[in-house]
Design an enzyme around this catalytic site. Structure first.
Site, PDB file in Angstrom:
ATOM      1  N   GLU A  10     -36.858  20.380 -28.742  1.00  0.00           N
ATOM      2  CA  GLU A  10     -36.790  21.728 -29.322  1.00  0.00           C
ATOM      3  C   GLU A  10     -36.046  22.705 -28.408  1.00  0.00           C
ATOM      4  O   GLU A  10     -35.455  23.677 -28.886  1.00  0.00           O
ATOM      5  CB  GLU A  10     -38.207  22.240 -29.596  1.00  0.00           C
ATOM      6  N   GLY A  17     -33.420  21.993 -26.720  1.00  0.00           N
ATOM      7  CA  GLY A  17     -31.990  21.698 -26.700  1.00  0.00           C
ATOM      8  C   GLY A  17     -31.607  20.507 -25.852  1.00  0.00           C
ATOM      9  O   GLY A  17     -30.415  20.209 -25.706  1.00  0.00           O
ATOM     10  N   ARG A  65     -34.989 -10.087 -17.667  1.00  0.00           N
ATOM     11  CA  ARG A  65     -35.219  -9.852 -16.238  1.00  0.00           C
ATOM     12  C   ARG A  65     -33.897  -9.550 -15.561  1.00  0.00           C
ATOM     13  O   ARG A  65     -32.832  -9.936 -16.038  1.00  0.00           O
ATOM     14  CB  ARG A  65     -35.862 -11.090 -15.594  1.00  0.00           C
ATOM     15  N   HIS A 103     -48.757   5.143 -11.869  1.00  0.00           N
ATOM     16  CA  HIS A 103     -48.678   6.240 -10.912  1.00  0.00           C
ATOM     17  C   HIS A 103     -49.958   7.067 -10.916  1.00  0.00           C
ATOM     18  O   HIS A 103     -50.633   7.187 -11.936  1.00  0.00           O
ATOM     19  CB  HIS A 103     -47.487   7.141 -11.226  1.00  0.00           C
TER      20      HIS A 103
END
Length: 583
Positions: free
Chosen positions: A458, A460, A63, A437
């Protein structure tokens, strides 16, 4: 009740020869007294002492936040008293690191960045802020004000708004309005300003349509300053032409109309909408109008954002101990964007440990239609020469991460970018999972966290194998930038000390205050009022009259009947002052 249910569930059934594990994990809180949040779980663990021992339960706690040290100390001492192994970890441990620790999974640990000896910080120049104390009492100044010797009120001289590049909506001169009566948030913003060494507060005024025009006092360090409260945006804008940011704390019922009103004033260039539960139709309409007026919108459903050393939106960053611990009082080199305000605290903490800290951080909010998106802020960071490293913390649901991927492929974003999409655990559930959310729900395979992480890797991006590896890749990438001379760490410094608020110090038990008023006559602490030891019910039951009541209150005892009758006669004779009595 939930604490007892959790402890009850883990102590049910047959015992496991290898024991059981209970993980109590939490992020870095904004304002919650962490020690107080542990009281319920402590009571539950005490009640289930014997079952916990019989099932060989081992407990791991992580915590952070206000007063977390006392909370972790209480949990550690509880383990010693119960005879149950309890290991505690603070914000120096990554938020999910206790999971592999509890499970015994060996991982390569990343040591925290070495600390740098602090130096003395610049403090605000009082000659620029406060009026002179040498002026005689009562002398009227050219601006119509009066200054007093030893005046504790700090007054500031404001100037017209200085132009800023579009990629930098906030800097050390940013001035804002706070819409809504939010004294706690405003005091937090002013404390942050003072710790950063700002010459003027970032809040120019409050707007509160329901209370009438008035003045409120706030602290500026150890002294006080005054902020006006206006009833309309128009009145505030007319008086403070330098303001170009509004932090809107209006409720979900009134945030639509208040934001549309704010958008009618051309001087406003950025609006943070804090409210949750804003209807999607309203959010989309606000975004459409703001885009046509070239106004930046942060939110809705957001804690805001922070520009270390410059500007703090509302409650971003939490209380001052979080601000200081994460070194948000001075700028770093890393710009990040996330949906979660709670995870922003974690990012600030991680960046302070493994890099030179945060340059700017924005939480766009978790709704389906945020006013600004990942790509909006990352493109700003790309243009800002002071921001050297980008961090994207996405999540399951939506396709906003793919817009960033396209920007990288097209060469619009060239700075190194570290990214992770939260929600990889969703695949472990048999049914679709709606996370906290509104927008965190995958409607297709493309919107899953695993697919996003794979696509970003993939393209970069620097994508860790797991979220626990985020500090490791951050440190490696940052050290590489330092080695190339792209990042030049500045000498560390400590901020000015901000005194603790009285109410918070009292809640923590750090101070005690004697009673402001002591009565040896009347006592109203119980269920019944008592006059000099006589219950109010007995006063009426025995019909002691007005003279008897006065005898109890004035003389602290019950006088004989002849004396109480005399008191009543005096009161009757003097009750009417008459026309000849002055005063």
């Amino acid at each position: 009740m939930s604490h007892k249910i959790s402890v009850d569930l883990i102590t049910r059934g047959k015992t496991n020869p290898g024991g059981k594990i209970l993980i109590i994990g939490g992020g870095i809180a904004n304002f919650t007294n962490v020690a107080a949040t542990f009281k319920g779980i402590i009571r539950a663990l005490q009640e289930y002492k014997t079952p916990l021992i019989n099932h060989q339960v081992r407990i791991y706690v992580r915590r952070g936040g206000p007063n977390y040290q006392e909370g972790l100390k209480a949990m550690r001492l509880l383990g010693e008293s119960l005879g149950v192994p309890i290991k505690v970890y603070g914000p120096e441990t990554h938020i999910t690191e206790i999971v592999p620790l509890a499970l015994g999974v060996k991982r390569d640990s990343t040591p925290p960045a070495p600390s740098v000896s602090p130096s003395s910080p610049p403090t605000p120049d009082p000659s620029k802020a406060a009026s002179s104390d040498s002026t005689a009492v009562g002398v009227i100044q050219p601006d119509g004000g009066r200054s007093q010797p030893n005046d504790q009120i700090v007054r500031f001289e404001t100037s017209s708004n200085q132009s800023r590049p579009s990629y930098r909506p906030f800097d050390a001169s940013t001035r804002s309005f706070v819409y809504g009566l939010q004294p706690r948030a405003i005091q937090g913003m002013l404390d942050f300003d003072y710790s950063c060494g700002r010459e003027t507060p970032s809040v120019a005024a409050m707007i509160y349509p329901f209370g009438g025009h008035h003045i409120q006092k706030f602290y500026w360090g150890t002294r006080e300053t005054l902020l006006p409260v206006y009833t309309s945006v128009g009145e505030a804008a007319k008086k403070h032409s330098e303001v170009d940011v509004v932090v809107n704390f209006a409720s979900s019922r009134s945030v639509y109309s208040s934001t549309l009103e704010i958008l009618t004033y051309p001087q406003i260039k950025a609006i943070a909408i804090i409210a949750e539960g804003v209807p999607e139709r309203h959010a989309r309409e606000i975004l459409h109008i703001a885009t046509s007026k070239n106004v930046n919108i942060i939110g809705p459903a957001t804690v805001g954002g922070i520009k270390p050393g410059c500007f703090k939106i509302g409650n971003s960053g939490g209380m001052m101990d979080n601000i200081i611990a994460s070194k948000l009082y001075r700028p770093g080199s890393v710009g990040y964007v996330s949906k979660s305000g709670g995870m922003s605290n974690e990012l600030n903490n991680i960046l302070s440990l493994y890099t030179n800290g945060t340059y700017e951080g924005i939480a766009i909010g978790g709704d389906r239609y945020p006013g600004s998106t990942f790509i909006d802020h990352l493109l700003r960071y790309e243009q800002d020469p002071e921001c050297k490293l980008l961090v994207l913390l996405g999540e399951v649901g939506g396709i906003e991460e793919y817009r960033v991927i396209e920007a990288v492929k097209e060469g619009k974003i060239k700075k190194p970018i570290i990214a992770w999409a939260i929600g990889t655990c969703a695949k472990m559930f048999a049914t679709e999972v709606q996370f906290g959310h509104a927008g965190s729900l995958a409607n297709s395979d493309r919107e899953t966290a695993d697919a996003k992480n794979r696509a970003m890797r993939e393209a970069g991006f620097v994508v860790p194998e797991t979220f626990e590896d985020l500090p490791k890749v951050l440190k490696e990438t940052y050290d590489g930038l330092v080695g190339k001379g792209i990042v030049k760490p500045a000498p560390e410094r400590e901020p000015p000390v901000i005194p603790m608020d009285y109410k918070w110090a009292q809640e923590l038990g750090l101070i005690r205050k004697p009673a402001a008023f002591i009565s040896t006559i009347s006592d109203e602490r119980g269920q019944e009022l008592i006059y000099a030891g006589m219950r109010i019910t007995d006063v009426f039951k025995e019909d002691i009259g007005l003279g008897g009541v006065v005898s109890l209150l004035w003389f602290k005892r019950r006088l004989p009947q002849w004396a109480t009758k005399f008191i009543e006669m005096v009161l009757m004779l003097t009750a009417d002052h008459g026309p000849a009595v002055s005063g």
